[in-house]
Design a protein around this motif. Structure first.
Motif, PDB file in Angstrom:
ATOM      1  N   ILE A 107       0.858  -1.173   0.000  1.00 22.72           N
ATOM      2  CA  ILE A 107       0.000   0.000   0.000  1.00 22.72           C
ATOM      3  C   ILE A 107       0.898   1.229   0.000  1.00 22.72           C
ATOM      4  CG2 ILE A 107      -1.800   1.278   1.217  1.00 22.72           C
ATOM      5  CD1 ILE A 107      -1.433  -2.219   2.217  1.00 22.72           C
ATOM      6  N   ILE A 108       0.595   2.154  -0.892  1.00 18.87           N
ATOM      7  CA  ILE A 108       1.336   3.405  -1.005  1.00 18.87           C
ATOM      8  C   ILE A 108       0.325   4.533  -0.820  1.00 18.87           C
ATOM      9  CG2 ILE A 108       2.775   4.836  -2.500  1.00 18.87           C
ATOM     10  CD1 ILE A 108       3.193   1.968  -4.018  1.00 18.87           C
ATOM     11  N   SER A 109       0.549   5.363   0.177  1.00 19.75           N
ATOM     12  CA  SER A 109      -0.382   6.432   0.505  1.00 19.75           C
ATOM     13  C   SER A 109       0.372   7.751   0.590  1.00 19.75           C
ATOM     14  CB  SER A 109      -1.065   6.113   1.844  1.00 19.75           C
ATOM     15  OG  SER A 109      -2.015   7.085   2.169  1.00 19.75           O
ATOM     16  N   GLU A 110      -0.144   8.763  -0.116  1.00 24.01           N
ATOM     17  CA  GLU A 110       0.488  10.083  -0.129  1.00 24.01           C
ATOM     18  C   GLU A 110      -0.579  11.152   0.045  1.00 24.01           C
ATOM     19  OE1 GLU A 110       2.260   9.995  -4.008  1.00 24.01           O
ATOM     20  OE2 GLU A 110       4.063   8.983  -3.283  1.00 24.01           O
ATOM     21  N   GLY A 111      -0.201  12.256   0.654  1.00 26.88           N
ATOM     22  CA  GLY A 111      -1.107  13.378   0.819  1.00 26.88           C
ATOM     23  C   GLY A 111      -1.340  13.698   2.282  1.00 26.88           C
ATOM     24  N   PRO A 112      -2.089  14.772   2.538  1.00 30.80           N
ATOM     25  CA  PRO A 112      -2.326  15.211   3.909  1.00 30.80           C
ATOM     26  C   PRO A 112      -2.978  14.153   4.811  1.00 30.80           C
ATOM     27  CG  PRO A 112      -2.992  16.917   2.364  1.00 30.80           C
ATOM     28  CD  PRO A 112      -2.656  15.697   1.557  1.00 30.80           C
ATOM     29  N   ASP A 113      -3.842  13.328   4.266  1.00 30.80           N
ATOM     30  CA  ASP A 113      -4.517  12.292   5.051  1.00 30.80           C
ATOM     31  C   ASP A 113      -3.913  10.909   4.820  1.00 30.80           C
ATOM     32  OD1 ASP A 113      -6.313  14.161   6.086  1.00 30.80           O
ATOM     33  OD2 ASP A 113      -7.782  13.836   4.495  1.00 30.80           O
ATOM     34  N   ALA A 114      -2.634  10.856   4.450  1.00 29.48           N
ATOM     35  CA  ALA A 114      -1.988   9.581   4.122  1.00 29.48           C
ATOM     36  C   ALA A 114      -2.058   8.582   5.270  1.00 29.48           C
ATOM     37  CB  ALA A 114      -0.542   9.813   3.707  1.00 29.48           C
ATOM     38  N   GLY A 115      -1.850   9.031   6.496  1.00 26.89           N
ATOM     39  CA  GLY A 115      -1.886   8.130   7.648  1.00 26.89           C
ATOM     40  C   GLY A 115      -3.256   7.521   7.863  1.00 26.89           C
ATOM     41  N   ALA A 116      -4.288   8.347   7.821  1.00 29.49           N
ATOM     42  CA  ALA A 116      -5.653   7.853   7.996  1.00 29.49           C
ATOM     43  C   ALA A 116      -6.036   6.917   6.857  1.00 29.49           C
ATOM     44  CB  ALA A 116      -6.634   9.021   8.066  1.00 29.49           C
ATOM     45  N   ALA A 117      -5.601   7.236   5.650  1.00 29.23           N
ATOM     46  CA  ALA A 117      -5.897   6.383   4.498  1.00 29.23           C
ATOM     47  C   ALA A 117      -5.221   5.031   4.658  1.00 29.23           C
ATOM     48  CB  ALA A 117      -5.458   7.063   3.207  1.00 29.23           C
TER      49      ALA A 117
END
Length: 84
Positions: free
Chosen positions: A62-72
């Motif tokens: 899983i790769i998550s980027e952006g301001p809500d990356a942690g929650a995503a």
């Protein structure tokens, strides 16, 4: 942020959990991709997720980027590792 896991949801990433995942990801300000084998899916697209054909026991990145990356990231991990 990146994380690798084994899909432990007993049904894998079939239509119902994929729909829930898309709904939750669209509420967040994050770009999330899920990679299973050589395939990569946009977590905001149900068709993209279903095309992965991800089942129980498959390894996913899983790769998550952006301001809500942690929650995503937490959302994706929770759905892919849910008991049902």
């Amino acid at each position: 942020m990146e994380q690798e896991l084994v899909i432990t949801n007993s049904h894998g990433l079939h239509a119902r959990p994929a729909a829930v995942l898309v709904e939750k990801i669209k509420e967040l300000d994050a770009d999330v991709r899920i990679q299973v084998g050589a395939k990569t899916a946009n977590a905001a697209s149900i068709m993209s997720l279903l095309a992965l054909g991800a089942g129980p026991g498959d390894e996913a990145r899983i790769i998550s980027e952006g301001p809500d990356a942690g929650a995503a990231m937490e959302t994706v991990v929770a759905i892919l590792t849910a008991d049902s």
